[in-house]
Design a protein around this motif. Structure first.
Motif, PDB file in Angstrom:
ATOM      1  N   SER A  53       0.833  -1.213   0.000  1.00 16.23           N
ATOM      2  CA  SER A  53       0.000   0.000   0.000  1.00 16.23           C
ATOM      3  C   SER A  53       0.861   1.253   0.000  1.00 16.23           C
ATOM      4  O   SER A  53       0.561   2.225  -0.703  1.00 16.23           O
ATOM      5  N   ALA A  56       2.268   1.691  -3.491  1.00 10.74           N
ATOM      6  CA  ALA A  56       1.241   2.150  -4.425  1.00 10.74           C
ATOM      7  C   ALA A  56       0.950   3.635  -4.228  1.00 10.74           C
ATOM      8  O   ALA A  56       0.810   4.378  -5.203  1.00 10.74           O
ATOM      9  N   LYS A  57       0.873   4.089  -2.987  1.00 12.05           N
ATOM     10  CA  LYS A  57       0.638   5.509  -2.713  1.00 12.05           C
ATOM     11  C   LYS A  57       1.779   6.365  -3.260  1.00 12.05           C
ATOM     12  O   LYS A  57       1.557   7.422  -3.843  1.00 12.05           O
ATOM     13  N   GLN A  58       3.006   5.895  -3.079  1.00 13.57           N
ATOM     14  CA  GLN A  58       4.170   6.630  -3.569  1.00 13.57           C
ATOM     15  C   GLN A  58       4.143   6.723  -5.092  1.00 13.57           C
ATOM     16  O   GLN A  58       4.415   7.784  -5.669  1.00 13.57           O
ATOM     17  N   VAL A  59       3.808   5.633  -5.751  1.00 21.02           N
ATOM     18  CA  VAL A  59       3.748   5.632  -7.217  1.00 21.02           C
ATOM     19  C   VAL A  59       2.655   6.578  -7.706  1.00 21.02           C
ATOM     20  O   VAL A  59       2.871   7.352  -8.641  1.00 21.02           O
ATOM     21  N   ARG A  60       1.471   6.531  -7.075  1.00 20.37           N
ATOM     22  CA  ARG A  60       0.395   7.442  -7.468  1.00 20.37           C
ATOM     23  C   ARG A  60       0.823   8.894  -7.293  1.00 20.37           C
ATOM     24  O   ARG A  60       0.526   9.751  -8.131  1.00 20.37           O
ATOM     25  N   LYS A  61       1.534   9.179  -6.216  1.00 24.07           N
ATOM     26  CA  LYS A  61       2.014  10.541  -5.959  1.00 24.07           C
ATOM     27  C   LYS A  61       2.987  10.970  -7.048  1.00 24.07           C
ATOM     28  O   LYS A  61       2.895  12.083  -7.582  1.00 24.07           O
ATOM     29  N   GLU A  62       3.929  10.086  -7.402  1.00 25.17           N
ATOM     30  CA  GLU A  62       4.911  10.415  -8.430  1.00 25.17           C
ATOM     31  C   GLU A  62       4.259  10.584  -9.798  1.00 25.17           C
ATOM     32  O   GLU A  62       4.687  11.427 -10.593  1.00 25.17           O
ATOM     33  N   ILE A  63       3.224   9.815 -10.076  1.00 21.88           N
ATOM     34  CA  ILE A  63       2.490   9.976 -11.333  1.00 21.88           C
ATOM     35  C   ILE A  63       1.825  11.348 -11.359  1.00 21.88           C
ATOM     36  O   ILE A  63       1.906  12.079 -12.351  1.00 21.88           O
ATOM     37  N   ALA A  64       1.179  11.709 -10.246  1.00 20.58           N
ATOM     38  CA  ALA A  64       0.499  13.006 -10.153  1.00 20.58           C
ATOM     39  C   ALA A  64       1.484  14.161 -10.304  1.00 20.58           C
ATOM     40  O   ALA A  64       1.136  15.212 -10.846  1.00 20.58           O
ATOM     41  N   ASP A  70       5.359   7.123 -19.208  1.00 16.81           N
ATOM     42  CA  ASP A  70       4.846   5.878 -19.745  1.00 16.81           C
ATOM     43  C   ASP A  70       6.023   5.023 -20.201  1.00 16.81           C
ATOM     44  O   ASP A  70       7.030   5.524 -20.692  1.00 16.81           O
TER      45      ASP A  70
END
Length: 76
Positions: A53, A56-64, A70
């Protein structure tokens, strides 16, 4: 301690011809081995959920934040 079911199964196996006993025992061995593997994987995933978890939060943050691009298969 032996349960009634285990005693019944043991008697059923013992009533079979020897070659069929081996077949049943081999099948049971494979089945029990698979159960142990499932239990092992369930424990590994259960114990890793918090870490997954966080990742996943870190990846979502980096994507944002636009820090992740890609994947370009052509660069392989």
């Amino acid at each position: 301690m032996r349960s009634a079911t285990l005693i019944t199964i043991t008697k059923m196996i013992e009533s079979l011809p020897k070659d069929k006993q081996e077949q049943v025992l081999n099948h049971l061995y494979e089945y029990i081995t698979e159960l142990y593997d499932e239990i092992k994987w369930d424990l590994l995933f259960k114990n890793s959920q918090e870490e997954l978890s966080k990742i996943a939060k870190q990846v979502r943050k980096e994507i944002a934040e636009g820090k992740i691009e890609d994947f370009d298969y052509d660069k392989l």
